[in-house]
Write a protein that holds these residues in place. Sequence first.
Motif, mmCIF file in Angstrom:
data_model
loop_
_atom_site.group_PDB
_atom_site.id
_atom_site.type_symbol
_atom_site.label_atom_id
_atom_site.label_comp_id
_atom_site.label_asym_id
_atom_site.label_seq_id
_atom_site.Cartn_x
_atom_site.Cartn_y
_atom_site.Cartn_z
ATOM 1 N N PHE A 239 0.772 -1.053 0.098
ATOM 2 C CA PHE A 239 0.013 0.040 0.019
ATOM 3 C C PHE A 239 0.918 1.118 0.043
ATOM 4 C CE2 PHE A 239 -3.208 3.149 1.866
ATOM 5 C CZ PHE A 239 -4.058 3.001 0.984
ATOM 6 N N PRO A 240 1.883 1.358 0.816
ATOM 7 C CA PRO A 240 2.742 2.491 0.802
ATOM 8 C C PRO A 240 3.284 2.790 -0.652
ATOM 9 C CG PRO A 240 3.075 1.518 2.949
ATOM 10 C CD PRO A 240 2.213 0.503 1.941
ATOM 11 N N TYR A 241 3.881 1.635 -1.392
ATOM 12 C CA TYR A 241 4.566 1.839 -2.595
ATOM 13 C C TYR A 241 3.381 2.343 -3.421
ATOM 14 C CZ TYR A 241 9.240 0.203 -1.837
ATOM 15 O OH TYR A 241 10.514 0.224 -1.396
ATOM 16 N N VAL A 242 2.084 1.901 -3.416
ATOM 17 C CA VAL A 242 1.324 2.281 -4.794
ATOM 18 C C VAL A 242 0.425 3.562 -4.185
ATOM 19 C CG1 VAL A 242 0.689 -0.024 -5.349
ATOM 20 C CG2 VAL A 242 -0.826 1.074 -3.542
ATOM 21 N N GLY A 243 0.868 4.185 -3.124
ATOM 22 C CA GLY A 243 0.547 5.181 -2.642
ATOM 23 C C GLY A 243 0.267 6.588 -3.779
ATOM 24 N N PRO A 244 1.502 7.118 -4.367
ATOM 25 C CA PRO A 244 1.190 8.028 -5.285
ATOM 26 C C PRO A 244 0.514 7.546 -6.575
ATOM 27 C CG PRO A 244 3.620 7.671 -4.557
ATOM 28 C CD PRO A 244 2.613 6.596 -3.966
ATOM 29 N N TYR A 245 0.410 6.139 -6.750
ATOM 30 C CA TYR A 245 -0.564 6.041 -7.878
ATOM 31 C C TYR A 245 -1.891 6.000 -7.610
ATOM 32 C CZ TYR A 245 3.807 4.336 -10.274
ATOM 33 O OH TYR A 245 4.927 4.359 -11.015
ATOM 34 N N ILE A 246 -2.234 5.823 -6.284
ATOM 35 C CA ILE A 246 -3.578 6.035 -5.932
ATOM 36 C C ILE A 246 -4.045 7.527 -5.969
ATOM 37 C CG2 ILE A 246 -5.108 6.126 -3.559
ATOM 38 C CD1 ILE A 246 -3.372 3.823 -2.690
ATOM 39 N N ILE A 307 -0.205 10.154 1.437
ATOM 40 C CA ILE A 307 0.664 9.525 0.428
ATOM 41 C C ILE A 307 1.842 9.480 0.770
ATOM 42 C CG2 ILE A 307 1.222 9.389 -2.171
ATOM 43 C CD1 ILE A 307 -1.483 8.805 -1.476
ATOM 44 N N TYR A 308 2.665 8.295 0.683
ATOM 45 C CA TYR A 308 4.027 7.910 1.220
ATOM 46 C C TYR A 308 4.909 8.077 -0.199
ATOM 47 C CZ TYR A 308 8.320 5.329 1.586
ATOM 48 O OH TYR A 308 9.701 4.874 1.709
ATOM 49 N N TYR A 309 5.944 9.056 0.017
ATOM 50 C CA TYR A 309 6.987 8.958 -1.272
ATOM 51 C C TYR A 309 8.083 8.640 -0.874
ATOM 52 C CZ TYR A 309 3.419 11.955 -3.700
ATOM 53 O OH TYR A 309 2.207 12.574 -4.172
ATOM 54 N N GLU A 310 8.742 7.911 -1.527
ATOM 55 C CA GLU A 310 9.919 7.158 -1.167
ATOM 56 C C GLU A 310 10.978 8.057 -1.033
ATOM 57 O OE1 GLU A 310 12.445 2.945 -2.303
ATOM 58 O OE2 GLU A 310 11.142 3.971 -3.805
ATOM 59 N N ASN A 311 11.132 9.131 -1.792
ATOM 60 C CA ASN A 311 12.007 9.857 -1.790
ATOM 61 C C ASN A 311 12.097 10.879 -0.393
ATOM 62 O OD1 ASN A 311 13.227 9.122 -4.175
ATOM 63 N ND2 ASN A 311 11.874 10.581 -5.414
#
Length: 312
Positions: A239-246, A307-311
């Motif tokens: 879910f955190p990885y797909v957050g920006p795509y949500i 939303i979680y962004y990896e950067n």
Amino acid sequence: MSDKTQASAKTAKKRRGLSYERRKALYGYGFISLWLVGTVLFFLIPLGKSLWYSFSKVSIEPGAVNTRFIGVDNYFKVIGEDPYYTEYLGKVLLETLWKTPLILIFSLFIAVILNQKFRGRALARAVFFLPVIIATGPVYRIISGDMDSTGNSGAAQFSTMFSTNLVGELMQFLGIYGLSDSMSTFITAVADNVFGIVWSSGIQILLFLAALQTIPPSAKEAATMEGATAWEYFWKITFPYVGPYILANLIFTVIDSFTNPMNDVMGRISAMRSQFDFGEAASMAWIYFVIVLAAIGVVTGMVRKYIYYEND
């Protein structure tokens, strides 16, 4: 030295005088030049005319379109006097409100399944993306049962295979009684639109698949070593990885719902245009445009902070 040789030498010298970044910029402008021309001619100019029409009384005469500035009269007339426009606005807003979450949940669920390795995975992906390719107005109307507008009034039985009007009988069979009228109406509306939800999820599934494939294998390996369950892995990693795509899919779904040519507001605007009421049609379109922008702004503002962004 001939004139031709001198010209070639000057051209070569001029090219050597341009920096690499400058040449790359010129190549880029060359590639988008046709797009820029098309945007100006077929988007910006019609957009400006539409805005002017919305503040004008438009009359059609042989060989000319005459406009007379009347201020915001068209807007007041559309909102206060049109018997359908405000009703259709409320209907489309309500439909978008409940249909958008369902499309996102369904798209993510299907994307997670299609991301697994199984026999026939490529075919399954193609089946879910197929509606994006063939989702034309007449095709969708036929499948949805709206035969009269397509000239196929004698083929109503074609749509029965997609019909979900047996919800009431199914609930009675399962022993579900005593639901409120509003709850029953909501369940029936969702069931009746199951095919529409599936039909509208192709792009979202594709984007979620792209997001799932960005998850590094090391994350799953680490989760497995820590003894994480599939449920925990979904909420803590997937879910955190797909957050920006949500967020991207949410904005796309809202815009797609509002701009669907088969919704009632778009149909009303087209009907007014067909009656040569260009001023009122333009004002309807601009009110709708502002509402769409406001909806996107509200949705983006509410969701982006979660939303979680990896950067980061």
